[in-house]
Structure formats: structure tokens, C-alpha cells
Design a protein around this motif. Structure first.
Motif, PDB file in Angstrom:
ATOM      1  N   SER A 176       0.812  -1.219   0.000  1.00 47.67           N
ATOM      2  CA  SER A 176       0.000   0.000   0.000  1.00 47.67           C
ATOM      3  C   SER A 176       0.840   1.261   0.000  1.00 47.67           C
ATOM      4  CB  SER A 176      -0.920  -0.002   1.225  1.00 47.67           C
ATOM      5  OG  SER A 176      -1.805  -1.098   1.187  1.00 47.67           O
ATOM      6  N   VAL A 177       2.003   1.218   0.675  1.00 44.99           N
ATOM      7  CA  VAL A 177       2.845   2.409   0.748  1.00 44.99           C
ATOM      8  C   VAL A 177       3.331   2.835  -0.626  1.00 44.99           C
ATOM      9  CG1 VAL A 177       5.021   1.169   1.099  1.00 44.99           C
ATOM     10  CG2 VAL A 177       4.726   3.462   2.059  1.00 44.99           C
ATOM     11  N   MET A 178       3.364   1.896  -1.586  1.00 41.47           N
ATOM     12  CA  MET A 178       3.790   2.219  -2.944  1.00 41.47           C
ATOM     13  C   MET A 178       2.657   2.730  -3.818  1.00 41.47           C
ATOM     14  SD  MET A 178       6.450  -0.883  -3.774  1.00 41.47           S
ATOM     15  CE  MET A 178       7.852  -1.222  -2.689  1.00 41.47           C
ATOM     16  N   LEU A 179       1.434   2.614  -3.335  1.00 42.89           N
ATOM     17  CA  LEU A 179       0.282   3.066  -4.106  1.00 42.89           C
ATOM     18  C   LEU A 179      -0.372   4.303  -3.503  1.00 42.89           C
ATOM     19  CD1 LEU A 179      -1.362  -0.408  -4.860  1.00 42.89           C
ATOM     20  CD2 LEU A 179      -0.005   1.008  -6.416  1.00 42.89           C
ATOM     21  N   SER A 180       0.147   4.747  -2.360  1.00 47.49           N
ATOM     22  CA  SER A 180      -0.411   5.905  -1.685  1.00 47.49           C
ATOM     23  C   SER A 180       0.333   7.173  -2.088  1.00 47.49           C
ATOM     24  CB  SER A 180      -0.313   5.712  -0.162  1.00 47.49           C
ATOM     25  OG  SER A 180      -0.533   6.917   0.524  1.00 47.49           O
TER      26      SER A 180
END
Length: 433
Positions: free
Chosen positions: A181-185
Motif C-alpha cells: 500500500s505504501v507504494m500506491l499511496s
């Protein structure tokens, strides 16, 4: 003699892992002396932290920075700003150590504490990173940073896409929906980019893995055209001897000793691994349906606390949270706990799943709040995953046994882990002015 200054992230788990790495280095190479600067976690006493670390000695010492008045803690303070607030104290401590060591000094920063590398840069001290995750994730981090900085490609644009990415550290294409998720936020991705660029600028990276487990990732890092620092596969870092020293840990291990070999499913999700009451009930239903023995480290967090990034707490009202009668019906086969001595549990003959060798339950599951409300995984999905893991003659079990033997061999005298540690120390000697 050279002095290594290790700076782990705040939190007992991070400190304990880093301290164990430091102890292995000291035991493996008499050229090394290590000083660990311990930044206290918020709302954790220095006594709790010190009791979690391997014993100090003539070549392994600790500096426990003072715990601040909890009443002065800013509830809106971010993790990064909390680290920044300790920089001046850490810098003074490093300067004192540098004077004592007469400049034969290098800094090793744990992966979530990379802002402290600024201190090494300011003082012209060689900096290394201890990456506690695996080499494949490290390769993915550096690849998405390369895509962003060199190819002007932002993976956050793939949040709702069915695109698949070619990632050199992986053997197959990666669906965008499987990115962390940290890469898509849009909000959090810049933090990851900064961390990845910082890692690239260090002299080397100690990684808690070995090449036999992740051959594709290590092949990627060994390529001559890679703009990455040397990678030292010093894993597995597993044996935290202080895990089971207290009464609670001993009670858990006694219960495990009473269970048949390879019969217990261990559910433990780390320091941030808490679930809502709704998700907890789904897990309970699945456990009861399968009928397997289980040891469940149960920690709760509300949807609001998930959104705020709050650390989960132990469940104190089990009867209210779990399905009615669950505790009575599973009294003979299951045990619910809060804190868990994870490594000691995994070493027990009654465990079956280790080191990420697991059944897929839902590929695109999002537990965290970075991309919206946390999802609920149904009891049916969880039940299928449990049965897959617990099959007596499954390929997964065979793979676990093979992996276990590779890990044991790496830690033997002459094994790959100890060889990598000596290569790392040789590199430090070369880089010290």
C-alpha cells in the motif's frame, strides 16, 4: 579494532533484531567492537527495552537515550518527526564514540531509521544499512524508485490498474494490485522514495536473508550494471535468547510442549498486526471450523485507530469480541495470548509455518488504511488457507523442511552467513579513512 555504531529504529522488535545482528558480528569477528544507540519508543520504559537486548560485554555496549516525559508527547507527531527530534542527542553520542575510537568508526542504521544517516554524512563517517526485511522487497523498493526517478513512471498511478510490472528481483511479473500500500499511496510514497535513495547512497546493506532462499533477488543485486551498494546476506537472524525468559513466555512454551509435533497453527502478525472486532470474529470462526490446534497472538485495533496508525493492544475482553461459546469449545485445542515469544515458539516442534512460506488467502488484501477503509477477509477464505498450510503431506511442508536446512547450514562455521559478515567487516576496514 574498529567501532561500529548501530542505530535501530525505536521499538522493542527493531532494537532486539538489531542487537542480535550486532551480537553475531561481535562473536564472528574479533576486529569489531559495537556500540548500540537505543532511541526509546514512545510510551515504553527504558527498563522494558534494556531487558529485551542481549547482554552487553567488552565489545557490545549500549547507550539508552532517556525516555521523555510522556505528557509532553505530541499526539500528532509523525514517526519521522519523532526520529528527527532525537537527532541532536544521537549526533552528540556519535561524536563522543568517535573521539574514544580515534576515528576508526562506521555507522550502521536499521532500515526504518534512515534519517540518522544524515549524521554520518555530516561527520564524514561511512554509513551502512541493516535491512531487516528480505532482499526481494529491497529489490522492489529500489526498482520503483528507479522507475520514478529515471523513467518518470509513478507506480501510485496504478492503484486501480490491472497492469503487471516487470521487477528484476522477481521471477515473474507482479500485478500492480499486489504492490504494498505504501507504494500506491500518494501521501506515503514520497517517504519510501527518500528511504530508497538513502539506501542507494550507503556503503553497503546487511540483509536478513541468504542467496539460496532468494536466488533471483541476489542475481539482480550482483549484476555489474546495478547502481546499488554491495549486499551482505547475513541471515537468518532468528535466535533472540531473551524471548522466553519471563513467566508468560515460559507458560506458552510449556503449553506447546504438550501438543503433538507439527500440529499447532501459530497466528501472529507483528507489532502492528491488530484487527478489528469484525475481522477477529471471522478468524475465530475459521479456526473453529478447521478443528486444528492453534496458538493465537490476538491484538485488537479499531478502524479509527487503524486510520491513525495506532499500535494495537492486547485484547482484554475476549468473551465480548469472540463468537459466543468459542473459548469453551476450543479450550482443549487452542490458546489465545497477547504478546508472543515468536522465535521460541517457531523453534518448538509443534510449529509448521516459518519464514514466509505460506498459503495465499487473498492476493490483493489491504489491512491498512493508506488506501481507504481496511478490508474484511471472510472465514471461508481463512479456512481454505489454514487447511492448505496444515495438510500433512503438502508441498508447502516439504519446502519448509528444505528451507530450514538451508538456514541451518548458513549459520554453521564456514556457512554463507558468517562468510558474509567477514566480507562486510573487510569492507568497513577498507572504507574507514
Amino acid at each position: 579494532m574498529i567501532e561500529l555504531v548501530f542505530i535501530p529504529s525505536p521499538g522493542i522488535g527493531h532494537i532486539r533484531s538489531t542487537a542480535e545482528m550486532a551480537k553475531l558480528l561481535v562473536d564472528n569477528d574479533d576486529r569489531v567492537s559495537i556500540f548500540i544507540i537505543v532511541i526509546p519508543a514512545r510510551n515504553v520504559s527504558s527498563g522494558d527495552i534494556s531487558s529485551a537486548c542481549p547482554r552487553s560485554g567488552s565489545r557490545l555496549r549500549y547507550c539508552f537515550l532517556p525516555t521523555r516525559d510522556q505528557s509532553s508527547n505530541d499526539p500528532d507527531q509523525t514517526y519521522i518527526s519523532y526520529l528527527e527530534s532525537h537527532k541532536s542527542t544521537v549526533r552528540r553520542t556519535v561524536c563522543i564514540i568517535a573521539r574514544v575510537s580515534q576515528g576508526r568508526l562506521a555507522i550502521v542504521v536499521e532500515m526504518f531509521c534512515t534519517p540518522m544517516i544524515d549524521i554520518a554524512t555530516e561527520l564524514c563517517i561511512p554509513a551502512y544499512t541493516y535491512f531487516t526485511s528480505n532482499a526481494t522487497y529491497l529489490g522492489l523498493m529500489l526498482h520503483v524508485q528507479h522507475l520514478h526517478d529515471e523513467e518518470n513512471f509513478d507506480v501510485t498511478d496504478l492503484r486501480d490498474s490491472d497492469t503487471e510490472l516487470d521487477v528484476p528481483a522477481l521471477t515473474r511479473r507482479l500485478p500492480a494490485m499486489c504492490l504494498p500500500s505504501v507504494m500506491l499511496s500518494k501521501e506515503w510514497f514520497p517517504n519510501l522514495l527518500r528511504r530508497a535513495k538513502t539506501l542507494r547512497g550507503t556503503k553497503g546493506i546487511l540483509v536478513n536473508s541468504l542467496a539460496d532462499i532468494e536466488p533471483q533477488a541476489f542475481k539482480f543485486f550482483s549484476g555489474e550494471d546495478q547502481d546499488t551498494p554491495p549486499l551482505y546476506a547475513v541471515g537468518p537472524i532468528l535466535r533472540f535468547k531473551n524471548d522466553s525468559d519471563d513467566e508468560k513466555g515460559s507458560e506458552i512454551l510449556r503449553w506447546l510442549d504438550e501438543q503433538p509435533p507439527r500440529s499447532v497453527l501459530f497466528l501472529c502478525f507483528g507489532s502492528m498486526g491488530g484487527f478489528t472486532e469484525e475481522q477477529t470474529r471471522e478468524i475465530a470462526v475459521a479456526l473453529e471450523r478447521t478443528g486444528h490446534r492453534f496458538l493465537w497472538s490476538l491484538r485488537l485495533v479499531s478502524p479509527e485507530e487503524i486510520m491513525a496508525g495506532t499500535i494495537p493492544g492486547d485484547c482484554t475482553n475476549l468473551e465480548e469480541v469472540l463468537p459466543e461459546g468459542f473459548l469453551d469449545r476450543t479450550a482443549e485445542t487452542g490458546k489465545i495470548i497477547g504478546w508472543a515469544p515468536q522465535v521460541a515458539v517457531l523453534e518448538n516442534p509443534a510449529m509448521v509455518e516459518e519464514l514466509g512460506l505460506a498459503a495465499e488467502i487473498r492476493r490483493e488484501y489491504r489491512r491498512d488504511s493508506l488506501l481507504g477503509e481496511p478490508e474484511i477477509v471472510t472465514a471461508e477464505e481463512i479456512e481454505r488457507g489454514i487447511n492448505c498450510v496444515m495438510e500433512q503431506d503438502s508441498q508447502m511442508r516439504k519446502k519448509v523442511e528444505e528451507t530450514r536446512e538451508l538456514l541451518r547450514a548458513a549459520l554453521l562455521d564456514g556457512g554463507s552467513s558468517k562468510a558474509a559478515m567477514r566480507m562486510f567487516v573487510n569492507d568497513v576496514v577498507k572504507n574507514i579513512p
